[in-house]
Motif scaffolding. Structure first.
Motif: not given
Lengths: 316, 380
Positions: B30-44, B306-312, B372-379
């Motif tokens: 995931i683009p670093a800036d988006k990932a960082k935003k997610v983490m920062n928002d949750i931690i805040t 900017s919103g996206f869905r995460v799939n585990l 794009d939707l994030l496909a989650m499970m590691d392969g």
């Protein structure tokens, strides 16, 4: 020596609490009652000695006048008095006393629970029958409530409040050897590892206060005037109750001890801990030298301890 | 039981959640800036001042349902969205991981070290953002102030409270199964080897004393395990080596995280329905939740793209399948708070729910555009 009998499946798992197995043998009916606490429920099993009949029952911690939240049960233990057997259940809200089969509640004592929760938890823990007619119950403040129990009926009264401990009571035990010669009737233990030794009566008398070493004593027994104490460090210590002299120190377990039990006539001691082991020890008294010897017996059972079940071992 | 358990429960579960989300975001490039935003928002949101004030008050633990609702809200505090099945899986992993840590702690006090491990990692996630960093530091101080003076017995009460909360949860986690710390029946393995806890000595010795205090006999016995002496104690300060590995990030790109739903239903007979209360949320909890929501910053995704869905799960189909096949007894019963409007709902809560609904409605459409939707499970 102990030998393993038929296992009994309890209705649900045992909660992580000290001294979580209550046992009452009823010889005339060839039955044994067992209790195991699960959150806010006491699971009771009545097992016939021939191993053929089991009947289960559950007691909920439904305190009178408490409409909403159920409180968690801290301990359930049988109190065998000469005139009657009772089941005592302690929780965050108070103390309930039932007939030994759990059928009828005969007494309820509410704890002073503050309106909004305080940092110091409030609960009752540590139960023991003492001599002919007393039941003692410990409180999180360190106080011990002494109840006077009539031979019949529900006219149980609070006879005294003993305030000696400064930390939460963990466990209490009465002299179990059956000997009438022992001066000390009761020992109480707390979260600081302090042990108080008492003589019962209309007014309980403090015989000795054995200081702890800043480590919780989670389980305690009193046998032939000797205090046997199990600690959070996995140590077991034996003290002479009245004098406080240390007889023995055992590096018994690698984790917190959760339960001790003594077979009074043979001097066999069982200890169970979070390290998943149950160990058997032999205690022998030498009256001449007034000393107690401890030997570890070779057999040690690995219990079926899973994370949610603390000691579920049958004793013969 | 202990009225000081909730902060530890929340911080540790939150920490595990961040480990899982971070791993997913990185594994999928995931683009670093988006990932960082997610983490920062949750931690805040996690460390919001009002929220923490409420959290640190002496109180009983929330019910399982209430706690799950809190984490649902927390997970949606960013531009990231999770479907029900993915949220269920995320929560399963979080809770089983913390249960494992609580259980395996050598001493009850070590739960604080586990919490510090999570805090240290959270601090590292936000090290470039001073505003959030100061919130995290403040939380360290609160933890130290509240917990370091507690005795061993009080920590054990906290631990017992946590274990009772997690009682009868036996979801199998593949990373634990692989490492053989969990059995196939979902129970954790208690080791009888390794260093003893700090303050305990290796079992195997009986010492007997005379009346004058002299040691008269020493007897050794076989301790039945393979124990070694205790290692040094971890640090309980803001900085320091915690020594224990419990609470550190066990995930990496190469370590897949799966939950096995099939097979767990065989153990369902053991699941006790302890909290089968008729009301999904007691009135007290609703009020509490309202205060918390009041403290939670509501995320209004300004830019729908900017919103996206995460799939585990690996695919959308797998995610859907997981939702359908999840055994009933494992359902968390997440509260649809609007359904409880007939109760005496706190006015603030109702207002906040209104705000959430607004932003919530935007997400389905937002996810179909832009990222794009994030496909989650590691392969693996």
């Amino acid at each position: 020596m102990y030998h393993k009998e038929k296992s009994i499946q309890i209705k649900n798992s045992a909660s992580a609490l000290y001294n979580n197995l209550g046992v009452l043998r009823i010889a005339p009916r060839r039955l044994t009652y067992f209790t195991v606490v699960h959150a806010n429920v006491v699971n009771m099993v009545s097992a016939s000695w021939d191993g053929l009949n089991y009947s289960h029952r559950q007691l909920q911690s439904k305190e009178p006048n408490v409409a909403t939240s159920t409180s968690l049960i801290m301990q359930a233990a049988f109190c065998a008095l000469p005139s009657r057997d009772l089941l005592v259940v302690t929780s965050q809200k108070g103390i309930q006393i039932y007939e030994s089969d759990g059928s009828i509640m005969v007494y309820w004592h509410a704890l002073d629970t503050p309106e909004t929760p305080t940092a110091q938890a409030v609960f009752a823990r540590g139960i023991s029958a003492v001599r002919e007619n007393y039941i003692c119950v410990g409180i999180s403040s360190g106080a011990i409530l002494v109840f006077d129990v009539p031979s019949k009926g529900s006219n149980i009264t609070l006879s005294e409040v003993l305030e000696e401990h400064k930390e939460s009571i963990t466990d209490m035990a009465a002299e179990c050897s059956g000997s009438q010669e022992c001066i000390a009737d009761l020992v109480s233990a707390d979260d600081g590892g302090n042990l108080c030794v008492w003589k019962s009566g209309e007014e309980f008398q403090l015989l000795n206060n054995i200081p702890g070493f800043d480590m919780s004593c989670s389980s305690v027994k009193l046998w032939k005037g000797t205090v046997v104490a199990g600690y959070g460090t996995g140590q077991i210590r034996l003290y002479e109750a009245v004098t406080g002299i240390l007889h023995a120190e055992v590096k018994a377990h690698a984790r917190w001890i959760y339960s001790l039990d003594i077979a009074p006539f043979s001097g066999l001691l069982l200890s169970a801990a979070e390290d998943s082991l149950v160990r058997v020890w032999h205690l022998s008294m030498t009256p001449e030298t007034n000393s107690v010897e401890v030997t570890a017996l070779k057999t040690q059972y690995k219990t079926f301890l899973t994370v949610d079940s603390f000691p579920q071992v049958l004793l013969t | 039981m202990s009225s000081r358990t909730l902060p530890l429960l929340f911080i540790n579960l939150g920490g595990e959640m961040l480990y899982i989300l971070d791993q997913r975001l990185r594994a999928q490039n995931i683009p670093a800036d988006k990932a960082k935003k997610v983490m920062n928002d949750i931690i805040t949101t996690m460390f919001n001042k009002k929220f923490l004030e409420e959290l640190f008050k002496p109180q009983e633990l929330y019910s399982k349902k209430a706690l799950r609702t809190v984490f649902d809200r927390l997970a949606h505090a960013s531009i990231m969205r999770l479907n029900q099945a993915s949220m269920d899986k995320l929560y399963d992993l979080m809770t089983m991981a913390f249960k494992y840590q609580v259980l395996l702690c050598p001493r009850p006090k070590d739960i604080l070290l586990v919490s510090f491990n999570h805090m240290d990692a959270i601090k590292d996630f936000v090290k470039d953002t001073p505003s959030i960093l100061s919130q995290v530091d403040e939380t360290y101080r609160q933890l130290i102030e509240m917990y370091t003076p507690l005795s061993s017995g009080e920590f054990q009460l906290i631990r017992q409270t946590l274990l009772i909360f997690f009682q009868d949860m036996h979801i199998r986690v593949s990373i634990f199964l692989k490492d053989k710390v969990q059995n196939s029946n979902g129970r954790f393995v208690l080791p009888t080897s390794g260093p003893v806890p700090h303050g305990t000595q290796v079992p195997g010795l009986i010492r007997m004393f005379s009346c004058t205090g002299e040691e008269v006999t020493r007897l050794q016995f076989n301790n039945g395990g393979n124990y070694t002496a205790a290692i040094r104690e971890g640090s309980f300060e803001i900085f320091g080596d915690r020594v224990t590995k419990l609470g550190t990030n066990m995930y990496s790109v190469s370590r897949p995280v799966e939950t096995h739903m099939s097979g767990t239903s065989k153990n369902s007979a053991q699941h006790a329905k302890v909290s089968a209360a008729p009301n999904p949320l007691a009135k007290e909890e609703l009020n509490l939740l309202a205060k918390l929501m009041g403290g939670l910053e509501v995320q209004k995704p300004g830019n729908a793209d900017s919103g996206f869905r995460v799939n585990l799960f690996a695919t959308d189909e797998e995610e859907e399948e997981a939702l359908i096949s999840r055994p009933d007894e494992l359902s968390y019963g997440v509260i649809n708070i609007q359904a409880t409007k007939d109760q005496q709902v706190n006015a603030e809560l109702a207002k906040i729910m209104g705000e959430f609904t607004e932003s919530g409605d935007q997400s389905p459409s937002a996810s179909s555009k832009g990222d794009d939707l994030l496909a989650m499970m590691d392969g693996l």
